[in-house]
Write a protein that holds these residues in place. Structure first.
Motif, short mmCIF file in Angstrom:
data_model
loop_
_atom_site.label_atom_id
_atom_site.label_comp_id
_atom_site.label_asym_id
_atom_site.label_seq_id
_atom_site.Cartn_x
_atom_site.Cartn_y
_atom_site.Cartn_z
N SER A 184 0.83 -1.21 0.00
CA SER A 184 0.00 0.00 0.00
C SER A 184 0.86 1.26 0.00
N GLN A 185 2.04 1.20 0.65
CA GLN A 185 2.96 2.34 0.60
C GLN A 185 3.50 2.54 -0.81
N GLY A 186 3.78 1.42 -1.49
CA GLY A 186 4.22 1.54 -2.88
C GLY A 186 3.15 2.13 -3.77
N ALA A 187 1.89 1.73 -3.54
CA ALA A 187 0.80 2.29 -4.32
C ALA A 187 0.67 3.80 -4.07
N SER A 239 6.21 11.14 -4.04
CA SER A 239 6.23 12.23 -3.04
C SER A 239 6.80 11.73 -1.72
N ARG A 240 7.93 12.30 -1.30
CA ARG A 240 8.51 11.91 -0.02
C ARG A 240 7.60 12.30 1.14
N THR A 241 7.02 13.47 1.04
CA THR A 241 6.17 13.96 2.12
C THR A 241 4.97 13.04 2.30
N ALA A 242 4.32 12.67 1.21
CA ALA A 242 3.15 11.78 1.30
C ALA A 242 3.56 10.43 1.88
N TYR A 243 4.72 9.93 1.47
CA TYR A 243 5.17 8.64 1.99
C TYR A 243 5.41 8.72 3.50
N PRO A 268 7.23 -5.13 -8.44
CA PRO A 268 6.49 -3.95 -8.94
C PRO A 268 5.74 -3.17 -7.86
N SER A 269 5.80 -3.63 -6.59
CA SER A 269 5.07 -2.92 -5.55
C SER A 269 5.69 -1.57 -5.24
N SER A 270 7.00 -1.43 -5.41
CA SER A 270 7.67 -0.16 -5.17
C SER A 270 8.10 0.45 -6.50
N PRO A 271 8.40 1.76 -6.52
CA PRO A 271 8.88 2.37 -7.76
C PRO A 271 10.13 1.67 -8.27
N PRO A 272 10.35 1.64 -9.58
CA PRO A 272 11.49 0.92 -10.16
C PRO A 272 12.82 1.35 -9.52
N GLY A 273 13.65 0.33 -9.22
CA GLY A 273 14.97 0.61 -8.68
C GLY A 273 15.00 0.93 -7.21
N THR A 274 13.85 0.86 -6.52
CA THR A 274 13.80 1.17 -5.09
C THR A 274 13.12 0.03 -4.35
#
Length: 553
Positions: free
Chosen positions: A71-74, A82-86, A171-177
């Protein structure tokens, strides 16, 4: 001399007596060994069943961890990284965890540094991770693995501060992270639910590895690590990892008397060789007493179970039918129940549940839980809120160990006769819906862990629209759990039976169709069955069928 010879002959055993004594001794030894082997086999089987129950509870506790990271990845995808939203979302997760657990939790969004010199924390929340932090220890191996698999990956348990982390990559997190969750385990101790079933009957050790390595122990109820003796070891799938759960009975699961039964059998067999007639008479009297005691206990159990079942009310525009089959023996009653009742606002509350266990304590807990659920639901609170409150109350008061329950609200009919059904499912089997055209499908969605599981979660709910004339079928696991058969096969048979019901058949006939599938097998568990049919016309008032209680002796 003659007198002396006569005394020697008197002391000499006859050949027939020697043979009978030898045969009796051999029979006694064989009977004792047979009982010992049977009890040991039963003990092993019960231990495996308890271990499987334990594994199921632990498996259900792992799912929310993956779901939380996903859900955090979504959120990151939706907010374009957005770092702030995360960090706001992660802070909420940290705060929620602090309410339910004393173990501090931290969350981080990480990406590898150029050149592979560690991983940098892009955004974080919690005491152990902060923005800009560079991680270079052995956790980086876990992060790299997370980039290569869609499954969640766990870090090794550190010996010094006993820290455990979970990483989830694309694929749950942004590519490369990767998204990372880290917990401080603290000293090795028992799980929170160690005093409840199935934990209470077992010594257990949970290893974050596929082998019983003491350095990877996450939780334990014993100081003997690894355990010895009659130990059942089952794999626990945690994302991409294979953990191990080792369990051993604290005391004989078959009971102290049964565990020592072979000594009793040996003694009785030896006495039987000396007084066969007396033993047969005693066995006959014991049998008569046992049959009388069984009949008395079963009558008490049946009377108690009947008194706990609800009376189905008159519900406008609905036809309702229910059945209950008692599958226990003696004084064993179950924790299965069904309920349907009017709720504020012209709605109808529907519930089917199962308190884990099969005894008077389970039946008593069931009655309390059913009453509490009604009290929480009568003012029309959302199903998820009712289940959450019920979960918190059971945890606070220790009413029982584990409970599966599905509770839903059936709204008043729309202009076309359809009704909105909102429900929450805490570890229960999904109900079936028979559409007016005869197609049948499972009512999926709204699933969460069972009530009383050793993890605190907020239970979810989902809405579905039921067409006018649709039939809702809710049931407990005793209906579809058949030893030696896959659950998917028995549920598919139930789907076919419901689909094959005639359009003119009453719900009583549908219930009888369904229960006919149990005629040829011995029931290991009780069955609660609730069927509800939406009238095609709101104005139709259908009298509820009388709920039936069937005693399977």
């Amino acid at each position: 001399m003659a007198a002396g010879g006569g005394g020697a002959r008197a002391r000499r055993l006859r050949p027939a007596t020697v043979i009978a004594l030898v045969v009796a001794l051999l029979a006694s030894a064989g009977a004792a060994w047979a009982v010992h082997s049977a009890v040991r086999t039963q003990e092993r089987q019960l231990l495996k069943e308890r271990a499987n129950e334990l594994n199921l509870v632990l498996t259900s506790a792992v799912g929310p961890i993956t779901a939380g990271l996903a859900s955090q990845g979504a959120l990151l995808s939706a907010t374009h990284g957005s770092r702030t939203a995360y960090e706001e979302s992660a802070a909420q997760a940290v705060a929620q965890s602090a309410k339910t657990s004393a173990q501090p939790v931290s969350f981080g969004w990480l990406r590898p540094q150029p050149g592979g010199a560690g991983w940098v924390v892009v955004a974080a929340s919690g005491t152990e991770l902060h923005r800009g932090q560079v991680i270079t220890d052995n956790r980086t191996q876990t992060f790299r693995r997370a980039l290569q698999t869609p499954l969640m990956v766990s870090t090794p348990v550190t010996k010094t501060d006993r820290r455990l982390g979970f990483a989830l990559g694309p694929p749950s997190s942004p590519p490369g992270t990767v998204l990372y969750r880290e917990s401080q385990l603290g000293p090795l101790r028992a799980p929170p639910a160690a005093s409840s079933a199935p934990f209470a009957e077992l010594d257990l050790v949970i290893y974050a590895s596929s082998k019983p390595n003491p350095d990877t122990a996450l939780a334990a109820t014993t100081t003997q690590i690894p355990m010895h003796g009659d130990v059942v070891r089952l794999p626990l799938k945690v994302g991409a990892e294979n953990w191990l759960v080792a369990s051993r009975a604290k005391r004989p699961l078959v009971g102290g008397f049964a565990h020592a039964a072979w000594w009793v059998v040996l003694l009785i067999a030896l006495l039987a060789s000396l007084a066969v007639a007396a033993t047969i008479e005693a066995a006959a009297r014991r049998r008569d007493y046992a049959l009388a005691l069984y009949a008395s206990e079963h009558e008490v159990a049946e009377t108690l179970q009947r008194s706990l079942l609800p009376a189905l009310p008159r519900l406008r525009g609905l036809q309702v039918a229910a059945r209950y089959i008692a599958g226990g023996l003696g004084q064993e009653v179950g924790g299965d129940w069904y309920d349907a009742f009017p709720v504020d606002g012209g709605r109808v509350g529907i519930a089917v549940g199962d308190v884990i266990g099969h005894d008077l304590a389970a039946a008593s807990a069931m009655a309390q839980i059913r009453a509490v659920l009604r009290a929480y639901a009568v003012d029309g609170e959302a199903p998820a809120a009712v289940i959450n409150r019920l979960d918190h109350l059971i945890d606070a008061l220790g009413l029982t160990q584990l409970v599966t329950v599905i509770y839903g609200l059936l709204e008043p009919p729309a202009a076309d006769g359809s009704r909105r059904f909102t429900y929450a499912n805490a570890g229960h089997l999904a109900p079936l819906v028979r559409e007016p055209d005869g197609t049948v499908h499972a009512l999926a969605g709204g699933e969460s862990v069972v009530i009383g599981a050793p993890i605190d979660v907020e239970h979810a709910q989902v809405e579905q629209t039921l067409a006018a004339g649709a039939t809702l079928v809710l049931f407990t696991d005793g209906l579809v759990e058949v030893p030696g058969r896959p659950l998917d096969d028995t549920i598919q048979e139930l789907v076919e039976i419901v689909a094959g019901a005639g359009v003119d058949e009453s719900l009583d006939e549908v219930c009888d169709r369904i229960l006919a599938t149990t005629d040829e097998r011995a029931l290991r568990d009780d069955i609660a069955l609730l069927t509800i049919r939406l009238a095609p016309n709101e104005a139709a008032v259908v009298e509820p069928s009388r709920a039936s209680v069937i005693d399977v002796s």
